[in-house]
Design an enzyme around this catalytic site. Structure first.
Site: not given
Length: 465
Positions: A385, A388
């Site tokens: 991600c 993230c």
């Protein structure tokens, strides 16, 4: 976005172009011109002779040609046309890997001429128009007007038309479909059941109509734009989702000339060339779409977090580039380093001695304890991600600051097989999700702010510990 097919004729700078006439001049078939020949006086004898030659009996039969073979011998045998060899676009994409956007767009315009157009969304993809302008070739531009764009985007459309002396051709959604959607589900149904239905009506179907009149199109997609969905886009490809002018699979070619370019380099180019840009960019907007589904991004956030922020990271495509989304059946089991689209392996993140990597049993124990020895701050994440990844630096720095404070900092990989558990038990909505486990409560407290800089996260922890 709206389809604007425009022939650019005014070329500035050191590049020059030959004048372009959108109406090619062809010879007119079926016209004759008089030839110089001697005048023959129309005497009575000559006039009589002409009449005899011109007048023919209605019952007269044509003179029979007894020779069939000589006639047949004069028939021209049809020439078999060789089938045009299909272009190998995978090979072409490899050849253009190190080419500049200017070279790539020049190649695209040279190859497809008037059958290719630039898709312009009213954001930083204005760079595509500048590159096309610099080639000195005529080019076309289109955009999709969804009816819900920001006023600043419409202002940019006008500024771009005036700057380049072009006319953008806008594509609009079907009024009946929009009316039915709004009457049945309201103006903001996408906040409740996802953006796909609204995007399909306002963007995808108008785009489909636009592309049916083309053989190729040019997009502003970049590999660094979206987590999981754009990391592998090629420079040029056969469009996997839409059809072109000839219809059928393989009838449309998609060019992504800035696929390998970093966002910061795009902006350096725009500033250097003094190109008109959307004023929303100066207000913190990076990726710009419709007004209800676009917002400014905050420190520590990835640019795509300004789009459909209430949905999971991997869903952040409106359908215009749905071919980027791979089949989830290819996913790993959640224990390896395969990202949610199953397309690549990635290294783990938040990897430091100050951050504890929690297993499923470890997290379950945290949930059971009502009296903990120390409070915990835990991030639910997926290493693929980009959101993230964007906050990794601030979270690692936060862990360092809290190392001697009595607050434990942990991470729990919540994709793959762990995702359902995290959604049911840990309030996971999208990645990343940050939870604080107080010392004297089993119920974790979710960090709801989108600000993921160190100071904001530290303020959250200090307010609760």
């Amino acid at each position: 976005m709206a389809l604007a097919f425009t022939a650019s004729t005014a070329i500035h700078g050191s590049l020059s172009s030959s004048s372009y006439d959108p109406q090619p001049k062809v010879s007119v078939i079926g016209t004759t011109q008089p030839m110089d020949r001697p005048q023959i006086p129309l005497t009575a004898v000559n006039l009589s002779r002409i009449r005899r030659l011109a007048v023919k009996s209605l019952n007269a039969e044509p003179k029979r040609n007894e020779s069939i073979v000589p006639l047949a011998a004069t028939i021209v045998a049809p020439v078999e046309e060789k089938a045009e060899e299909a272009e190998d676009y995978e090979k072409l994409a490899e050849e253009l890997t190190n080419a500049s956007p200017l070279e790539i767009i020049d190649k695209a315009l040279e190859k497809f001429g008037n059958d290719i157009a630039i898709a312009f969304s009213g954001a930083e993809d204005v760079a595509l128009i500048e590159y096309a302008h610099l080639t000195g070739r005529p080019f076309r531009v289109f955009s999709l007007d969804t009816g819900r764009l920001n006023p600043e985007t419409y202002q940019l459309f006008d500024a771009v038309e005036k700057h380049y002396g072009i006319r953008i051709e806008y594509m609009f959604p079907d009024a009946v479909e929009v009316q039915a959607l709004v009457r049945n589900k309201g103006l903001f149904s996408f906040y409740e059941d996802g953006h796909q239905e609204c995007c399909r009506i306002r963007k995808v179907r108008p785009l489909r109509r636009a592309l049916k009149g083309l053989r190729a199109w040019i997009t502003g997609q970049r590999k660094d734009q979206s987590p999981g969905t754009r990391s592998e886009i090629p420079i040029v490809q056969v469009d996997p989702s839409f059809e072109g002018l000839d219809g059928g699979a393989g009838s449309l070619v998609k060019w992504n000339p800035v696929a390998n370019v970093d966002g910061k380099d795009i902006w350096n180019f725009l500033r250097a060339m003094n190109v008109p840009v959307n004023s929303l960019h100066s207000q913190g907007y990076v990726s710009i779409g419709c007004e209800p589904c676009t917002r400014a991004v905050l420190p520590g956030q990835h640019e795509r977090e300004g789009r459909w922020w209430w949905e999971d990271a991997k869903a952040k495509e409106c359908g215009l580039h749905k071919g980027n989304i791979k089949d989830e059946s290819l996913n790993g089991n959640g224990n390896g380093a395969v990202h949610a689209n199953g397309t690549t392996t990635v290294a783990d993140i938040f990897d430091t001695k100050d951050i504890v990597s929690l297993s499923r049993p470890g997290v379950e124990n945290l949930l059971k304890l009502e009296n903990r020895r120390e409070p915990w701050l835990v991030v639910l994440y997926a290493p693929w991600c980009r959101f993230c990844q964007a906050m990794e630096g601030s979270y690692v720095e936060l862990a360092d600051k809290l190392a001697s404070s009595g607050v434990k900092v942990g991470k729990f990989r919540a994709d793959g097989e762990q995702k359902a558990f995290a959604q049911q038990e840990l309030q996971l909505g999208s990645f990343p999700t940050i939870l604080f486990f107080p010392r004297h409560s089993s119920q974790p407290i979710k960090y709801v702010s989108e600000k993921r800089d160190v100071d904001s996260l530290l303020a959250f922890v200090n307010a609760l510990r």
